[in-house]
Design a protein around this motif. Structure first.
Motif, short mmCIF file in Angstrom:
data_model
loop_
_atom_site.label_atom_id
_atom_site.label_comp_id
_atom_site.label_asym_id
_atom_site.label_seq_id
_atom_site.Cartn_x
_atom_site.Cartn_y
_atom_site.Cartn_z
N ASN A 249 0.83 -1.20 0.00
CA ASN A 249 0.00 0.00 0.00
C ASN A 249 0.86 1.25 0.00
OD1 ASN A 249 -2.45 -1.17 -0.10
ND2 ASN A 249 -2.80 -1.16 2.09
N ALA A 250 1.93 1.21 0.82
CA ALA A 250 2.79 2.39 0.93
C ALA A 250 3.46 2.67 -0.40
CB ALA A 250 3.82 2.16 2.01
N ASP A 251 3.90 1.61 -1.06
CA ASP A 251 4.54 1.73 -2.36
C ASP A 251 3.56 2.35 -3.35
OD1 ASP A 251 6.63 1.47 -3.94
OD2 ASP A 251 6.48 -0.69 -4.30
N ALA A 252 2.35 1.78 -3.36
CA ALA A 252 1.32 2.29 -4.26
C ALA A 252 0.99 3.73 -3.91
CB ALA A 252 0.08 1.42 -4.16
N LEU A 253 0.95 4.02 -2.61
CA LEU A 253 0.63 5.38 -2.18
C LEU A 253 1.69 6.36 -2.67
CD1 LEU A 253 -1.30 7.15 -0.45
CD2 LEU A 253 0.30 6.84 1.42
N GLU A 254 2.93 5.96 -2.57
CA GLU A 254 4.00 6.86 -3.01
C GLU A 254 3.89 7.12 -4.51
OE1 GLU A 254 8.45 7.30 -1.62
OE2 GLU A 254 8.26 6.01 -3.36
N THR A 255 3.63 6.03 -5.26
CA THR A 255 3.48 6.19 -6.71
C THR A 255 2.31 7.12 -7.01
OG1 THR A 255 4.21 3.93 -6.89
CG2 THR A 255 3.25 4.88 -8.85
N ILE A 256 1.21 6.90 -6.32
CA ILE A 256 0.02 7.73 -6.56
C ILE A 256 0.29 9.18 -6.17
CG2 ILE A 256 -2.27 8.18 -5.60
CD1 ILE A 256 -3.09 5.54 -6.35
N ASN A 257 0.98 9.37 -5.05
CA ASN A 257 1.30 10.74 -4.63
C ASN A 257 2.16 11.44 -5.67
OD1 ASN A 257 -0.16 10.92 -2.33
ND2 ASN A 257 1.48 10.27 -0.97
N LYS A 258 3.10 10.70 -6.26
CA LYS A 258 3.95 11.29 -7.31
C LYS A 258 3.08 11.68 -8.49
CE LYS A 258 8.46 9.19 -6.63
NZ LYS A 258 9.29 8.06 -7.01
N ARG A 259 2.18 10.75 -8.87
CA ARG A 259 1.31 11.03 -10.02
C ARG A 259 0.45 12.25 -9.73
NH1 ARG A 259 0.35 5.21 -11.21
NH2 ARG A 259 -1.75 5.39 -10.43
N ILE A 260 -0.06 12.31 -8.49
CA ILE A 260 -0.91 13.44 -8.12
C ILE A 260 -0.12 14.74 -8.20
CG2 ILE A 260 -2.05 14.53 -6.12
CD1 ILE A 260 -3.20 11.78 -5.45
N ARG A 261 1.12 14.71 -7.73
CA ARG A 261 1.96 15.92 -7.79
C ARG A 261 2.18 16.33 -9.25
NH1 ARG A 261 4.60 13.76 -3.28
NH2 ARG A 261 6.20 12.73 -4.53
N ASN A 262 2.45 15.34 -10.12
CA ASN A 262 2.67 15.65 -11.53
C ASN A 262 1.43 16.28 -12.15
OD1 ASN A 262 5.23 14.74 -11.52
ND2 ASN A 262 4.76 12.69 -12.26
N ILE A 263 0.28 15.69 -11.84
CA ILE A 263 -0.97 16.23 -12.40
C ILE A 263 -1.19 17.65 -11.90
CG2 ILE A 263 -3.48 15.96 -12.43
CD1 ILE A 263 -3.05 12.94 -12.36
N GLU A 264 -0.96 17.86 -10.60
CA GLU A 264 -1.16 19.20 -10.05
C GLU A 264 -0.20 20.20 -10.70
OE1 GLU A 264 -3.01 18.09 -5.65
OE2 GLU A 264 -0.86 18.31 -5.88
N ASP A 265 1.03 19.76 -10.97
CA ASP A 265 1.98 20.64 -11.67
C ASP A 265 1.48 20.99 -13.06
OD1 ASP A 265 3.67 20.73 -9.60
OD2 ASP A 265 5.16 19.33 -10.41
N ARG A 266 0.98 19.95 -13.75
CA ARG A 266 0.48 20.18 -15.11
C ARG A 266 -0.69 21.16 -15.08
NH1 ARG A 266 1.80 14.75 -16.29
NH2 ARG A 266 -0.28 13.97 -15.80
N ILE A 267 -1.59 20.96 -14.10
CA ILE A 267 -2.75 21.86 -14.00
C ILE A 267 -2.27 23.28 -13.75
CG2 ILE A 267 -4.75 22.43 -12.55
CD1 ILE A 267 -5.20 19.39 -12.24
N SER A 268 -1.28 23.41 -12.88
CA SER A 268 -0.76 24.73 -12.57
C SER A 268 -0.16 25.38 -13.82
CB SER A 268 0.28 24.57 -11.46
OG SER A 268 0.95 25.77 -11.27
#
Lengths: 715, 77
Positions: A249-268
């Motif tokens: 779960n932690a591994d998946a969470l980290e991957t998802i958090n990275k993806r979320i950060r990337n998406i938020e950067d793109r949106i910005s």
């Protein structure tokens, strides 16, 4: 032994005297939540293990409220036990006196023991010693459990030692191993003394002994380090095992958090790209010029026309200048080439002389002032003088346009043309900007959708995990760090083992050398005595280890046998007792395994099954080894079991020989028509020796303890 | 079965008695009493230790040591 009767008197919700006539085998006490199951368990626990503390908290509120001021009543718990056909009674009680409405005084409790012989004769004994005799506290420790969490007895590090002391012969061997070590050591010293008494060996022997001693110190230190490293490994393994269930779960969470950060950067970034200042473009000061393009065109035409005219004028002017220049050039050339005056024309000096003398000396005739001759001569002189005047003055006068405004006008025209060209584009630019912004907004919408999805996934991961998001991320960080630690510790372990092996080899070589000297020097009987005592020590040490391992294997086998029966037709794996040394003492951790693979996080139901199986195995061991059976009392041990599994569990333990008292909330339901609590029909199928239903007397006020009275219904 | 016999039987199962001392099953006693009468030093010695330690009043370490070493020294002669 079995408990024949349990009586509760004014104990919490048990108002008045309430009795449970128990049977051997399985006794089931049904009770809904909050109707007295746990209070029943606590009453027995107080009888067996309780002290003088907080006795006022054990008093029935109903009894207290109904008692007159200055009156007293008894609070107590007692059991009647049948052991070897003899009746024994243990009763614990205290007296409560109501001083005022909200005040009471309490006596010390008394623990009474009564033994009744087979012929009915009764005599009083010390309650505590009788209790420990009929139901030893070491056995009680493994006989009473409240809730599922208490079932894991191995959470307590001393549990194994207690079990060994209770059930394994291994406990008898401690004193033997100590004594044998002492005897062997003395025998070693006797040989040593004898050898050293021979002077010629003394120096060599002392050196060898000293080296052995140093090696042994080194061996000891290495063992300490090795043990410490092994403890660290075990600890890290423990952390890893615990973390492993979260790591995915932690591994998946980290991957998802990275993806979320990337998406938020793109949106910005996309938001940054959107420029909606359309009005700024519209109200730009140049924009207004778009409507005056015709004026610019007129201006442009005029400028072009002027430019043309100017160029024509300039051209004409230049042409004239060119002619003058040509003439001047010819004249200059004439002068510069020293062309003489026409024939008969005298020099300037002669000319001026002749004019002054008013006489033409060329033709030798008078030329008075004002005469044609005089005038002719004057004109010729003047012409001559003019021919000698410089031409620069004439060129300066030839600049047609003193200031060149045309260029400025042309530049202005071009600039205006350019401006107009860009102004004309504003409309299409704004149109394009709308289009661009719309496209970016669409991109943002898509990114937001993806973000929502990722966030939902993240929520699910966090929801699936038993720990929070922050901890989950830490788990991963720690997990990776622990993995690295583990790798390093394993390397250290290998290093220490190699070092230990080398040291032990050195000790062996040196010992062989000293023993060679011993054999040559010391008396044979001393050597033989030492040999025998060494072997005896080895025998006792290894027998102790074997006894220990046999016990663990026996317990494991029994536990698995029960575990298998408890989980018929469902996948369980096997219980494996994993033994390891912690702080120099052995501990045992029960694990669930399938083909050697450990289940790090079995579900609660499986875990409960495992713990109950171990407890029943211990109970069986107690019966086998002590040739006596002891009761087991469980309060809500199967909360995580479903109805089917509870049913299976009850029918299984019904088969076990010892007495069981089980408090459960299963098999009770509310009748839809009468809205009354009833026992389900399924309970009829449950094998049992005796059953009770403990039920609060209705009506009662759930906010008023003085209204609570649990009745005992024998089913 | 008395605890002494129980412990004796446990230790008498050790393979060293057969491997090193060449003792067969018939040489292995089944009770502490017969072990104490054994002519095999290691058996008698084990029996002496068990008998002493399981006694309600075990002797002190030096006394036990004297008993054992004296017996072993004598048997070795």
């Amino acid at each position: 032994m079995i408990i024949k009767n349990i009586s509760l008197e004014n104990f919490l919700c048990y108002y008045g005297l309430k009795e449970f006539e128990l049977s051997k085998g399985l006794n089931i006490i049904l009770g809904n939540n909050g109707e007295g199951k746990t209070k029943f368990y606590e009453a027995i626990d107080w009888l067996f293990n309780g002290d003088d503390r907080n006795l006022e908290l054990l008093v029935s509120a109903k009894m207290f409220s109904e008692t007159e001021i200055e009156s007293s009543f008894k609070v107590g718990v007692s059991i009647v036990v049948d052991q070897y056909d003899e009746k024994k009674i243990i009763a614990k009680s205290f007296i409560v006196k109501k001083e005022r409405n909200n005040s009471l005084s309490i006596s010390n409790y008394s623990l009474l023991g009564i033994e009744e012989t087979s012929n009915g004769q009764r005599y009083q004994v010390d309650g505590k010693s009788l209790l420990d005799r009929i139901f030893p506290f070491q056995i009680r420790r493994y006989s009473m459990f409240k809730g599922e969490s208490e079932l894991n007895i191995f959470k307590n590090e001393d549990a194994l030692i207690n079990l060994i002391n209770l059930f394994s012969d291994a406990k008898h061997f401690d004193k033997y191993t100590d004594k044998c070590a002492f005897l062997r050591d003395k025998a070693e010293r006797a040989v040593e003394e004898a050898t050293k008494s021979d002077k010629k060996n003394q120096a060599l022997y002392n050196r060898l002994k000293s080296e052995i001693e140093n090696h042994k110190i080194e061996e000891y230190k290495t063992k300490v380090h090795l043990n410490s490293v092994e403890e660290q490994i075990a600890k890290i393994e423990g952390y890893l095992q615990e973390a492993e269930c979260h790591v995915k779960n932690a591994d998946a969470l980290e991957t998802i958090n990275k993806r979320i950060r990337n998406i938020e950067d793109r949106i910005s970034k996309l938001n940054g790209m959107i420029d909606e200042k359309y009005t700024t473009s519209l109200f730009d000061e140049n924009w207004i010029l778009v409507n005056f393009e015709s004026i610019q065109q007129e201006f442009s035409q005029k400028v072009e026309r002027l430019n043309k005219e100017k160029r024509e004028l300039q051209s004409e002017f230049d042409r004239k200048i060119g002619q003058k220049e040509g003439e001047k050039k010819a004249r200059t050339e004439l002068l510069n080439n020293l062309i003489p005056l026409p024939v008969g024309v005298p020099s300037r000096t002669y000319m001026e002389e002749m004019i002054k003398d008013e006489w033409c000396k060329v033709c030798n005739r008078p030329a008075p002032k004002g005469s044609d001759e005089y005038n002719f001569m004057s004109k010729r002189l003047e012409e001559y003088l003019i021919s000698q005047t410089p031409i620069e003055e004439e060129i300066d006068e030839g600049v047609l346009f003193k200031f060149d405004y045309m260029n400025r006008l042309l530049t202005m025209n071009i600039s205006h043309q350019d401006n107009l060209s860009s102004l004309r584009k504003i409309k299409s630019n704004i149109k394009q900007l709308f289009k661009f912004n719309d496209a970016r907004k669409k991109d943002i919408e898509e990114q937001l959708e993806a973000l929502e999805k990722e966030k939902a996934d993240r929520e699910r991961i966090i929801g699936d995990s038993s720990i929070g998001a922050d901890k989950l991320i830490n788990v991963l960080k720690n997990y990776n760090a622990w993995q690295e630690d583990k790798r390093l510790r394993y390397q250290e372990q290998v290093d220490y083992r190699n070092k230990l092996r080398d040291i032990q080899e050195s000790i062996r070589i040196k010992t062989t050398e000293t023993e060679t000297i011993d054999l040559k020097t010391a008396q044979t009987f001393l050597i033989k005595t030492r040999e025998v005592l060494r072997d005896i020590e080895k025998i006792f040490n290894e027998t102790k280890d074997r006894k220990f391992n046999e016990f663990i294997e026996h317990l494991e086998k029994k536990s698995n046998s029960i575990f298998e029966k408890l989980n018929i037709e469902s996948f369980t794996g096997t219980i494996n007792f994993y033994k390891r040394m912690v702080g120099g003492k052995p501990i045992v951790v029960p694990e669930l395994q399938e083909n050697g693979r450990t289940f790090y996080k079995p579900n609660q139901s499986l875990l409960t099954s495992m713990h109950i199986s171990i407890l029943f195995a211990i109970s069986e061991l107690a019966s086998e080894l002590r040739e006596e059976e002891f009761p087991m009392i469980f309060d809500a041990p199967t909360s995580s079991f479903g109805d089917d599994k509870t049913f299976q569990f009850l029918n299984l333990i019904y088969e076990t020989p010892n007495q069981k008292i089980l408090l459960i909330k299963d098999f009770l339901a509310t009748d839809k028509t009468t809205n009354q609590l009833v026992i389900k029909d399924d309970f009829k199928r449950v094998n049992r020796n005796k059953a009770f239903w403990i039920k609060l007397e209705r009506p009662f006020d759930k906010n008023n303890l003085a209204t609570l009275n649990t009745n005992v219904i024998t089913l | 079965m008395a605890r002494k016999d129980d412990i004796l039987q446990s230790v008498m199962k050790h393979e060293i008695l057969n491997d090193k001392y060449q003792l067969s099953d018939k040489d292995i006693p089944d009770s502490i009493l017969s072990a104490l009468k054994s002519s095999v030093p290691i058996i008698k010695c084990v029996a002496l230790i068990i008998d002493n330690l399981e006694n309600k009043t075990p002797t002190t370490d030096p006394v036990l040591r004297n008993i054992i070493t004296q017996y072993l020294n004598e048997s070795a002669l």
